[in-house]
Design an enzyme around this catalytic site. Structure first.
Site, PDB file in Angstrom:
ATOM      1  N   SER A  11       0.816  -1.211   0.000  1.00  0.00           N
ATOM      2  CA  SER A  11       0.000   0.000   0.000  1.00  0.00           C
ATOM      3  C   SER A  11       0.848   1.258   0.000  1.00  0.00           C
ATOM      4  CB  SER A  11      -0.921   0.002   1.228  1.00  0.00           C
ATOM      5  OG  SER A  11      -0.150   0.031   2.417  1.00  0.00           O
ATOM      6  N   TYR A  42      -4.329   1.764   3.516  1.00  0.00           N
ATOM      7  CA  TYR A  42      -5.316   0.732   3.206  1.00  0.00           C
ATOM      8  C   TYR A  42      -5.982   0.210   4.483  1.00  0.00           C
ATOM      9  CZ  TYR A  42      -3.892  -0.126  -1.713  1.00  0.00           C
ATOM     10  OH  TYR A  42      -3.650  -0.040  -3.058  1.00  0.00           O
ATOM     11  N   GLY A  43      -5.268   0.302   5.588  1.00  0.00           N
ATOM     12  CA  GLY A  43      -5.684  -0.383   6.812  1.00  0.00           C
ATOM     13  C   GLY A  43      -6.955   0.112   7.447  1.00  0.00           C
ATOM     14  N   CYS A  73       2.230  -6.854   2.210  1.00  0.00           N
ATOM     15  CA  CYS A  73       1.254  -6.037   2.941  1.00  0.00           C
ATOM     16  C   CYS A  73       0.296  -6.969   3.653  1.00  0.00           C
ATOM     17  CB  CYS A  73       0.502  -5.136   1.960  1.00  0.00           C
ATOM     18  SG  CYS A  73      -0.796  -4.127   2.713  1.00  0.00           S
ATOM     19  N   ASN A  74       0.278  -6.894   4.981  1.00  0.00           N
ATOM     20  CA  ASN A  74      -0.618  -7.744   5.756  1.00  0.00           C
ATOM     21  C   ASN A  74      -2.083  -7.390   5.502  1.00  0.00           C
ATOM     22  OD1 ASN A  74       1.103  -9.359   8.009  1.00  0.00           O
ATOM     23  ND2 ASN A  74       2.069  -7.403   7.557  1.00  0.00           N
ATOM     24  N   THR A  75      -2.378  -6.108   5.365  1.00  0.00           N
ATOM     25  CA  THR A  75      -3.759  -5.691   5.143  1.00  0.00           C
ATOM     26  C   THR A  75      -4.308  -6.296   3.861  1.00  0.00           C
ATOM     27  OG1 THR A  75      -3.453  -3.610   6.353  1.00  0.00           O
ATOM     28  CG2 THR A  75      -5.270  -3.703   4.776  1.00  0.00           C
ATOM     29  N   CYS A 178       2.346  -5.315  10.341  1.00  0.00           N
ATOM     30  CA  CYS A 178       2.239  -4.378   9.224  1.00  0.00           C
ATOM     31  C   CYS A 178       3.650  -4.130   8.735  1.00  0.00           C
ATOM     32  CB  CYS A 178       1.577  -3.070   9.663  1.00  0.00           C
ATOM     33  SG  CYS A 178       1.637  -1.758   8.403  1.00  0.00           S
ATOM     34  N   THR A 179       3.862  -4.188   7.434  1.00  0.00           N
ATOM     35  CA  THR A 179       5.227  -4.071   6.920  1.00  0.00           C
ATOM     36  C   THR A 179       5.812  -2.670   7.097  1.00  0.00           C
ATOM     37  OG1 THR A 179       4.396  -3.688   4.659  1.00  0.00           O
ATOM     38  CG2 THR A 179       4.938  -5.961   5.285  1.00  0.00           C
ATOM     39  N   HIS A 180       4.970  -1.685   7.394  1.00  0.00           N
ATOM     40  CA  HIS A 180       5.499  -0.351   7.713  1.00  0.00           C
ATOM     41  C   HIS A 180       6.218  -0.349   9.067  1.00  0.00           C
ATOM     42  CE1 HIS A 180       2.839   1.023   4.501  1.00  0.00           C
ATOM     43  NE2 HIS A 180       3.343   2.235   4.601  1.00  0.00           N
TER      44      HIS A 180
END
Length: 255
Positions: A11, A42-43, A73-75, A178-180
């Site tokens: 995202s 996106y989350g 992206c986990n979301t 979350c990859t962030h």
């Protein structure tokens, strides 16, 4: 062998944490990255919208002739239907295998509200540690603050509120869902000293490469990487250079 690139989607900039693992562990593979910073976060979106945006990124990568797609992206991973993972190339989402977690009585899961609502991380932790108390923490606004390059003080304030609201103090282990979030891992560690933080990026990349190896589709030589963003190319360029240790071309994209 297959020298086509591996596609990586997110995202926004968070998927760079997964792409960096791919570069470190599988250095012969080239990368085509797409980050949808224009529509981040996106989350906090409904699952139907997340799936539609993800489908557009998937098509973008297929048009770049990638041999596989890593959904960094986990979301997206936990809000897309099974059909999303079908198609002409392997599509691999973020891992929910948390067997690498140490034994812990209390485990925190930090993720976006949309990921938490899917409870996939919770089920994965419960499989790995069935006796553990699990605290799910929907970190509203955290990924976007990181995406927008907010000061560490701002990011830390959001994270501190989440920790206090969901009582994760004293958790022996936590999942960065979350990859962030690994981009600000030092803030997590400062606010929760003594906690073991698990980043699913490595397990995700290993699963994708295992799929390619089974098809004899690993690369023998690397071509130039390409990073595309739908917005914020300047900030993304800085992060790409920081994460990869050298400058890479960052290009605009429209979806």
């Amino acid at each position: 062998m297959d020298d086509r690139p591996v596609g990586v989607m997110d995202s926004g900039v968070g998927g760079l944490t997964v792409a960096s693992v791919l570069r470190r562990k599988y250095s012969a593979e080239s990368i085509v990255y797409i980050g949808d910073s224009a529509r981040n976060p996106y989350g906090e979106r409904p699952a139907e919208e997340i799936a539609r945006f993800a489908g557009e990124m998937k098509e973008f990568l297929l048009e770049k002739h990638v041999k596989a797609i890593v959904v960094a992206c986990n979301t997206i991973t936990f809000n897309t239907p099974p059909s999303f993972y079908e198609g002409p190339v392997p599509v691999v989402g973020m891992s929910a295998d948390f067997s690498a977690l140490p034994k812990a009585r209390k485990v925190a899961i930090f993720a976006t509200p949309a990921s938490i609502a899917a409870h996939s991380h919770r089920r994965g932790v419960a499989r790995a540690l069935p006796e553990a108390e699990i605290r799910e923490v929907p970190c509203d606004g955290l990924a976007n603050a990181i995406e927008m390059g907010a000061p560490d003080e701002t990011v830390a304030a959001i994270l501190r509120r989440c920790i206090e609201a969901y009582h994760t103090e004293g958790a022996e282990a936590a999942v960065l869902g979350c990859t962030h979030y690994p981009l600000k891992r030092q803030l997590f560690e400062a606010l929760m000293p003594g906690t073991y933080f698990l980043d699913p990026a490595e397990a995700t990349v290993d699963e994708a490469m295992k799929r390619l190896a089974a098809e004899d589709a690993l690369s023998a030589r690397r071509e130039e990487d390409a990073f595309y963003f739908t917005a914020g190319a300047e900030e993304a360029s800085r992060l790409v250079s920081e994460v990869f240790g050298e400058k890479r071309p960052v290009l605009p994209a429209s979806l």
